[in-house]
Scaffold this motif. Structure first.
Motif, PDB file in Angstrom:
ATOM      1  N   ILE A   8       0.779  -0.771  -0.222  1.00 24.10           N
ATOM      2  CA  ILE A   8      -0.352   0.311   0.222  1.00 24.10           C
ATOM      3  C   ILE A   8       0.841   1.528   0.529  1.00 24.10           C
ATOM      4  N   ARG A   9       0.918   1.599  -1.222  1.00 28.21           N
ATOM      5  CA  ARG A   9       2.108   2.855  -1.548  1.00 28.21           C
ATOM      6  C   ARG A   9       1.096   4.146  -1.585  1.00 28.21           C
ATOM      7  N   ALA A  10       0.339   3.897  -3.102  1.00 30.98           N
ATOM      8  CA  ALA A  10      -0.645   5.110  -3.193  1.00 30.98           C
ATOM      9  C   ALA A  10      -2.209   4.557  -3.367  1.00 30.98           C
ATOM     10  N   GLU A  11      -2.464   5.722  -3.574  1.00 29.45           N
ATOM     11  CA  GLU A  11      -4.086   5.305  -4.110  1.00 29.45           C
ATOM     12  C   GLU A  11      -4.279   4.487  -5.393  1.00 29.45           C
ATOM     13  N   ARG A  16      -6.612  -2.267  -6.261  1.00 28.21           N
ATOM     14  CA  ARG A  16      -5.204  -4.121  -5.293  1.00 28.21           C
ATOM     15  C   ARG A  16      -6.178  -4.481  -4.904  1.00 28.21           C
ATOM     16  N   VAL A  17      -6.191  -3.693  -3.365  1.00 27.01           N
ATOM     17  CA  VAL A  17      -6.643  -4.506  -2.394  1.00 27.01           C
ATOM     18  C   VAL A  17      -7.869  -4.944  -1.896  1.00 27.01           C
ATOM     19  N   HIS A  52      -3.348   8.174   6.610  1.00 30.19           N
ATOM     20  CA  HIS A  52      -2.828   8.662   8.403  1.00 30.19           C
ATOM     21  C   HIS A  52      -1.523   7.842   8.383  1.00 30.19           C
ATOM     22  N   GLY A  53      -0.615   6.845   8.101  1.00 32.64           N
ATOM     23  CA  GLY A  53       0.007   6.251   8.714  1.00 32.64           C
ATOM     24  C   GLY A  53       1.331   5.958   7.091  1.00 32.64           C
ATOM     25  N   GLY A  54       0.977   6.978   5.679  1.00 34.70           N
ATOM     26  CA  GLY A  54       2.347   6.883   4.478  1.00 34.70           C
ATOM     27  C   GLY A  54       2.099   5.596   4.260  1.00 34.70           C
ATOM     28  N   GLY A  55       0.889   4.932   4.283  1.00 32.35           N
ATOM     29  CA  GLY A  55       1.848   3.059   3.611  1.00 32.35           C
ATOM     30  C   GLY A  55       1.955   2.108   4.428  1.00 32.35           C
ATOM     31  N   GLY A  56       1.759   1.174   3.760  1.00 30.60           N
ATOM     32  CA  GLY A  56       1.769   0.130   4.558  1.00 30.60           C
ATOM     33  C   GLY A  56       2.037  -1.006   3.940  1.00 30.60           C
ATOM     34  N   ARG A  57       1.701  -2.802   4.711  1.00 34.04           N
ATOM     35  CA  ARG A  57       1.343  -3.226   3.350  1.00 34.04           C
ATOM     36  C   ARG A  57       0.005  -4.173   4.314  1.00 34.04           C
ATOM     37  N   ALA A  58      -1.390  -4.756   3.111  1.00 35.22           N
ATOM     38  CA  ALA A  58      -2.191  -5.363   3.968  1.00 35.22           C
ATOM     39  C   ALA A  58      -1.307  -6.828   3.595  1.00 35.22           C
ATOM     40  N   TYR A  59      -1.852  -8.136   4.427  1.00 35.86           N
ATOM     41  CA  TYR A  59      -1.465  -9.160   4.624  1.00 35.86           C
ATOM     42  C   TYR A  59      -2.952 -10.358   4.764  1.00 35.86           C
ATOM     43  N   PHE A  60      -2.936 -10.682   4.061  1.00 39.44           N
ATOM     44  CA  PHE A  60      -4.410 -11.588   4.361  1.00 39.44           C
ATOM     45  C   PHE A  60      -3.647 -13.042   4.541  1.00 39.44           C
ATOM     46  N   LYS A  61      -4.936 -14.022   5.561  1.00 41.03           N
ATOM     47  CA  LYS A  61      -4.036 -15.030   6.277  1.00 41.03           C
ATOM     48  C   LYS A  61      -5.102 -15.819   6.125  1.00 41.03           C
ATOM     49  N   ALA A  62      -5.051 -17.564   6.510  1.00 36.46           N
ATOM     50  CA  ALA A  62      -5.543 -18.125   6.957  1.00 36.46           C
ATOM     51  C   ALA A  62      -6.049 -18.815   8.108  1.00 36.46           C
ATOM     52  N   GLU A  76      -0.423  -3.010   8.111  1.00 34.82           N
ATOM     53  CA  GLU A  76       0.366  -2.933   9.047  1.00 34.82           C
ATOM     54  C   GLU A  76       0.926  -1.457   8.717  1.00 34.82           C
ATOM     55  N   ASP A  77       1.598  -0.354   9.181  1.00 30.39           N
ATOM     56  CA  ASP A  77       1.924   0.856   8.329  1.00 30.39           C
ATOM     57  C   ASP A  77       3.380   1.242   9.513  1.00 30.39           C
ATOM     58  N   GLN A  78       3.781   2.090   8.874  1.00 31.38           N
ATOM     59  CA  GLN A  78       5.142   2.718   9.856  1.00 31.38           C
ATOM     60  C   GLN A  78       5.091   4.749  10.134  1.00 31.38           C
ATOM     61  N   GLY A  79       3.471   4.630  10.130  1.00 34.66           N
ATOM     62  CA  GLY A  79       2.867   5.911  10.585  1.00 34.66           C
ATOM     63  C   GLY A  79       4.001   6.720  12.220  1.00 34.66           C
ATOM     64  N   GLY A  80       3.159   7.450  12.541  1.00 35.39           N
ATOM     65  CA  GLY A  80       3.657   7.998  13.796  1.00 35.39           C
ATOM     66  C   GLY A  80       2.256   7.377  15.200  1.00 35.39           C
ATOM     67  N   GLY A  81       1.335   6.050  14.477  1.00 32.15           N
ATOM     68  CA  GLY A  81       0.436   6.030  15.518  1.00 32.15           C
ATOM     69  C   GLY A  81      -0.171   7.345  15.395  1.00 32.15           C
ATOM     70  N   LEU A  82      -1.706   6.347  16.084  1.00 27.14           N
ATOM     71  CA  LEU A  82      -2.935   7.755  17.100  1.00 27.14           C
ATOM     72  C   LEU A  82      -2.239   8.498  17.543  1.00 27.14           C
ATOM     73  N   PRO A  83      -2.452   9.366  17.764  1.00 27.78           N
ATOM     74  CA  PRO A  83      -3.164  10.993  18.492  1.00 27.78           C
ATOM     75  C   PRO A  83      -3.064  10.189  19.422  1.00 27.78           C
TER      76      PRO A  83
END
Length: 385
Positions: A8-11, A16-17, A52-62, A76-83
């Motif tokens: 997840i890097r751009a709109e 795709r997700v 809000h997190g600047g992007g990240g990655r979505a993991y699909f699991k069973a 998951e994202d590597q932003g600054g977290g929630l306020p």
């Protein structure tokens, strides 16, 4: 058991997700509405990660839990977290913050928690991880085979026309939403009919009652059901919208309560006024019941030994828009200064306290020159209209 992950890097990654979620949901035999619910929740979290997190990655699991198969999505994202002043509470409204600028995110997380079968959120200054769980309608023994099927279909997805595939998914989602609206319309139609039937039964019982105490109890019950029925009618009239104009609703509730307790020996006038405002449906129901309960109390207790009286119902915005205030006042006999009716353990006052508390309302009463009840709500309780 990992199925696939999506960057997840751009709109442009959001569709795709959605495509991946659609393929996996079909492979796990989710029905159309359950699939729509699942994809809506995943997209909300994915957009949060991007915006809000600047992007990240979505993991699909069973996964499996006893005899239940699960589809899990970890974003998951590597932003600054929630306020820092935000609070996540599991199994309740998941996100709260006093910052008006962050309300969009809060409503999104609240919606996700209601859509997912399981939801967890971990946040810090190093980023945020959201885990969504959806119970799959398949036997646990088929889990491995379904994962392989999903992975095969995802491989085929790369070779298909993305525009055509997205168009197909949009069409399926639109059909699912249309089916949902039809079912909701049917439920509301039956609910309206049932409420009318209940009111008819109450009126019949009241007419046949021989004891005055029984007739009075039936009148109170009739007024309460009328309050709920009126809110339901307003929701239908607004095409099942979320907000209801409050003053017209309170006028109708007051009129029904007045009709239920009409007596040729009493000349009781009821005046409803205030600032135009709208509230969500659940709040409208609670305010309608509160007003019904307090006006009923006025009829029962305020005008003993009097042939006429007045009740005023107001919903107004406080100075500086700091709060909204609902007040119900009569010019009856009043109460002693040291009496605190709002602390009463009667059914009516327990209802009033519970409904006011549900919306962070604070109750005060006064017994001078009649009886007045005031309930102050936070500024975001209603919207000016």
């Amino acid at each position: 058991m990992d199925i696939v992950s999506v960057r997840i890097r751009a709109e442009a990654d959001i569709p795709r997700v959605r495509q991946v979620g659609d393929v996996i949901a079909s492979s796990f035999s989710f029905e159309s509405f359950a699939k729509t619910r699942m994809i809506t929740a995943i997209l909300e979290i994915t957009r949060n990660a991007l915006q809000h997190g600047g992007g990240g990655r979505a993991y699909f699991k069973a996964d499996k839990d006893g005899n239940h198969a699960w589809l899990k999505v970890v974003v998951e994202d590597q932003g600054g977290g929630l306020p820092e002043n935000s609070v996540f509470v599991k199994k309740r409204r998941p996100y709260r913050t006093p910052s008006a600028s962050m309300r969009g995110m809060g409503l999104g997380l609240t919606g996700v928690q209601s859509l997912a079968d399981a939801f967890d959120l971990q946040t810090s200054k190093d980023g945020t991880t959201a885990e969504l769980g959806f119970q799959a309608p398949i036997p646990v023994q088929e889990l491995d085979a379904r994962v392989r099927t999903a992975q095969e279909k995802l491989g085929e997805l790369s070779a298909t026309d993305p525009v055509a595939e997205l168009s197909r998914q949009n069409r399926e989602l639109a059909e699912a939403m249309a089916e949902r609206e039809l079912l909701i319309d049917e439920v509301h139609h039956r609910t309206g009919n049932n409420l009318s039937l209940i009111i008819s039964f109450i009126q019949l019982s009241k007419r046949n009652a021989k004891e005055e105490e029984t007739r009075e109890a039936m009148s109170q019950l009739e007024a309460r059901v009328h309050s709920v029925a009126k809110v339901h009618q307003e929701l239908q009239r607004a095409h099942l919208g979320e907000r209801i104009a409050l003053l017209p609703l309170l006028e109708t509730v007051a009129r029904h309560t007045q009709d239920a307790f009409s007596n040729p020996e009493f000349d009781i006038s009821i005046n409803v006024f205030g600032d135009k405002a709208s509230v969500v449906g659940s709040a409208a129901i609670d305010l309608g019941l509160i007003v019904n309960e307090l006006v009923t109390n006025s009829y029962k207790h305020a005008f003993a030994g009097q042939s006429k009286g007045k009740v005023e119902i107001a919903f107004e915005r406080g100075p500086g828009d700091e709060y909204w205030e609902l007040s119900i006042a009569d010019d009856g006999v009043g109460i002693a200064d040291d009496t605190k009716p709002e602390r009463s353990e009667s059914l009516g006052w327990r209802m009033i306290r519970a409904m006011a508390s549900r919306h962070a309302g604070k109750i005060t009463t006064s017994g001078e020159e009649g009886f007045r009840t005031s309930i102050r709500f936070p500024p975001d309780f209603a919207s000016a209209s």
